[in-house]
Design an enzyme around this catalytic site. Structure first.
Site, PDB file in Angstrom:
ATOM      1  N   TRP A 140       0.831  -1.214   0.000  1.00 44.39           N
ATOM      2  CA  TRP A 140       0.000   0.000   0.000  1.00 44.39           C
ATOM      3  C   TRP A 140       0.859   1.255   0.000  1.00 44.39           C
ATOM      4  O   TRP A 140       0.543   2.232  -0.685  1.00 44.39           O
ATOM      5  CB  TRP A 140      -0.963   0.003   1.197  1.00 44.39           C
ATOM      6  CG  TRP A 140      -1.985  -1.101   1.108  1.00 44.39           C
ATOM      7  CD1 TRP A 140      -2.107  -2.158   1.955  1.00 44.39           C
ATOM      8  CD2 TRP A 140      -3.013  -1.263   0.112  1.00 44.39           C
ATOM      9  NE1 TRP A 140      -3.154  -2.968   1.546  1.00 44.39           N
ATOM     10  CE2 TRP A 140      -3.718  -2.444   0.431  1.00 44.39           C
ATOM     11  CE3 TRP A 140      -3.392  -0.522  -1.012  1.00 44.39           C
ATOM     12  CZ2 TRP A 140      -4.793  -2.902  -0.328  1.00 44.39           C
ATOM     13  CZ3 TRP A 140      -4.461  -0.982  -1.779  1.00 44.39           C
ATOM     14  CH2 TRP A 140      -5.146  -2.163  -1.437  1.00 44.39           C
ATOM     15  N   ASP A 188      -1.237   6.680   6.458  1.00 46.24           N
ATOM     16  CA  ASP A 188      -2.313   5.772   6.049  1.00 46.24           C
ATOM     17  C   ASP A 188      -2.520   4.814   7.217  1.00 46.24           C
ATOM     18  O   ASP A 188      -1.676   3.962   7.484  1.00 46.24           O
ATOM     19  CB  ASP A 188      -1.897   5.018   4.779  1.00 46.24           C
ATOM     20  CG  ASP A 188      -2.945   3.985   4.337  1.00 46.24           C
ATOM     21  OD1 ASP A 188      -3.938   3.775   5.059  1.00 46.24           O
ATOM     22  OD2 ASP A 188      -2.745   3.377   3.256  1.00 46.24           O
ATOM     23  N   LYS A 240     -11.618  -1.845   7.421  1.00 46.29           N
ATOM     24  CA  LYS A 240     -10.722  -2.767   8.126  1.00 46.29           C
ATOM     25  C   LYS A 240     -11.070  -2.758   9.622  1.00 46.29           C
ATOM     26  O   LYS A 240     -11.585  -3.723  10.135  1.00 46.29           O
ATOM     27  CB  LYS A 240      -9.256  -2.354   7.928  1.00 46.29           C
ATOM     28  CG  LYS A 240      -8.849  -2.095   6.478  1.00 46.29           C
ATOM     29  CD  LYS A 240      -8.558  -3.358   5.704  1.00 46.29           C
ATOM     30  CE  LYS A 240      -8.384  -3.180   4.209  1.00 46.29           C
ATOM     31  NZ  LYS A 240      -7.420  -2.245   3.718  1.00 46.29           N
TER      32      LYS A 240
HETATM   33  C1  LIG Z   1      -6.973  -1.814   2.366  1.00 46.12           C
HETATM   34  C2  LIG Z   1      -5.934  -0.754   2.416  1.00 46.12           C
HETATM   35  C3  LIG Z   1      -5.897   0.287   1.463  1.00 46.12           C
HETATM   36  C4  LIG Z   1      -6.876   0.380   0.326  1.00 46.12           C
HETATM   37  O1  LIG Z   1      -8.102   0.730   0.823  1.00 46.12           O
HETATM   38  P1  LIG Z   1      -9.365   1.031  -0.111  1.00 46.12           P
HETATM   39  O2  LIG Z   1     -10.309   1.610   0.885  1.00 46.12           O
HETATM   40  O3  LIG Z   1      -9.802  -0.263  -0.686  1.00 46.12           O
HETATM   41  O4  LIG Z   1      -8.953   2.001  -1.143  1.00 46.12           O
HETATM   42  C5  LIG Z   1      -4.927   1.252   1.603  1.00 46.12           C
HETATM   43  N1  LIG Z   1      -4.035   1.213   2.603  1.00 46.12           N
HETATM   44  C6  LIG Z   1      -4.028   0.230   3.513  1.00 46.12           C
HETATM   45  C7  LIG Z   1      -3.020   0.241   4.615  1.00 46.12           C
HETATM   46  C8  LIG Z   1      -4.979  -0.778   3.456  1.00 46.12           C
HETATM   47  O5  LIG Z   1      -4.980  -1.765   4.373  1.00 46.12           O
END
Ligand SMILES: *Cc1c(COP(=O)(O)O)cnc(C)c1O
Length: 363
Positions: free
Chosen positions: A102, A172, A196
């Site tokens: 990511w 993030d 998540k």
């Molecule tokens: C799942 C995830 C993403 C992508 O998320 P979306 O909401 O599907 O765009 C980005 N960064 C991390 C750390 C993730 O776990």
């Protein structure tokens, strides 16, 4: 299956059963409004109060200071990979720490808009650890430093934040937001897709220091991609993801009732220790990352034998443990044990792994 199973999915992921029960009780008639939250106008007083309470509860939980804005957006964490460089760019330079899939996606997207530099990376070690953060060379004119704080796929997490010498730190936190108390003021901006560790897919939480919300962007920038648009419209420039925000609000209340983020952190540490302690003494399974950088949300492990891994995933499924297969880029297994995963589920998994290990011996 006529009962709920143990769902170790990395996302969309398990939600607290108590929250699902409240949502189901309120499904047809939300608090005598005569309708479901899904059916409400986002401009109605009843919805506005759901929205305001969700924001207020999130602020309480995380101790978000007054000089930070909370936005509920769409487009997932992935859209933030673009919005961050578009909105935070001043000198046109940003420094990225590459700790996984990511983080790398965020970096690649930023390269389209500005001079993005990877100032540290653990890619050559298969993202098995967080790179050494001592003596990071952050550029004098970098507009921000970007990290992915918990690496959902590799199973690592930052144990301390990088020293950014006053540059805004952008994190993030998609797979770790609300897993432990944090000092929001250490960040310029935090973002997280909800699916998540918070709520349903469809809403992305952005927490941004107000002075970083700029109005002097390229006038061609699409309105929906500008933080100032969402800031001015209180996240309602267009129809927000009303139902996901409502469910997130229920999760915030569930966390507050539990005792807040230090209480859930203690539970998360207990769950992670159950799994890692087992892995550390197991003769069959082993953790795949450097123990010092282990994530308490995503626990990656393997037997070292792809066939045996596959057999384990199959057997676990048959016993009611879903989604233990590791990400296709890593292989092996991954147990995502987010806030909503009960301690009993982790105990049941460890016990299942013990049985599998003893049955595998001598085969
Ligand atoms: C799942 C995830 C993403 C992508 O998320 P979306 O909401 O599907 O765009 C980005 N960064 C991390 C750390 C993730 O776990």
């Amino acid at each position: 299956m006529n009962r709920r199973i143990y769902n170790f999915s990395a996302g969309p992921a398990v939600l607290p059963e108590d929250v699902l029960k409240i949502a189901s009780q309120e499904m047809l008639n939300y608090q005598n409004s005569g309708m479901s939250v899904m059916e409400m106008s986002h401009r109605s007083a009843v919805y506005q109060s759901i929205f305001d309470e969700a924001e207020a509860d999130l602020r309480t939980l995380m101790g978000i200071p007054e000089n930070y804005r909370v936005l509920f957006l769409q487009g997932g964490a992935t859209l933030q990979f673009s919005m961050v460089p578009i909105n935070l760019m001043k000198h046109g330079k940003a420094d990225y720490i590459i700790t996984g899939t990511w983080a790398k996606k965020a970096f690649k997207e930023a390269q389209k808009f500005l001079d993005a530099k990877a100032i540290a990376s653990s890619e050559d070690e298969g993202f098995k650890r967080i790179p050494n953060l001592d003596g990071l060379q952050i550029r004098e004119d970098a507009d921000y430093v970007h990290i992915c704080e918990n690496n959902t796929i590799a199973g690592t997490a930052f144990q301390r934040l990088p020293e950014t010498h006053g540059k805004p730190l952008v994190s993030d936190m998609s797979s770790s937001i609300l897993s432990k108390p944090i000092d929001v003021s250490a960040y310029g901006m935090i973002y997280a897709g909800a699916q998540k560790n918070v709520g349903p897919a469809g809403v992305t939480i952005v927490i941004i220091r107000k002075d970083l919300i700029r109005e002097d962007l390229d006038p061609k920038t699409p309105l929906m991609l500008r933080y100032d648009t969402h800031d001015k419209a209180n996240s309602m420039h267009n129809t927000p993801p009303t139902y996901p925000i409502y469910v997130c609000g229920l999760v915030f209340k569930w966390l507050l009732d539990l005792g807040g983020l230090s209480a859930i952190h203690a539970i998360n540490l207990e769950k992670a220790a159950l799994l890692y302690d087992f892995l550390d003494q197991s003769s069959l399974f082993k953790g795949t990352v450097d123990p010092k950088d282990r994530s308490i949300m995503n626990v990656c492990f393997t037997t070292g034998n792809p066939d045996l891994d596959q057999a384990f995933v199959k057997a676990s499924k048959a016993s009611g443990f879903e989604n233990l297969k590791g990400h296709r880029s890593v292989g092996g297994m991954r147990a995502s044990i987010y806030n909503a995963m009960p301690v009993e589920a982790v105990k049941a998994l460890v016990s299942f792994m013990q049985t599998f290990e003893s049955e595998t011996k001598g085969v």
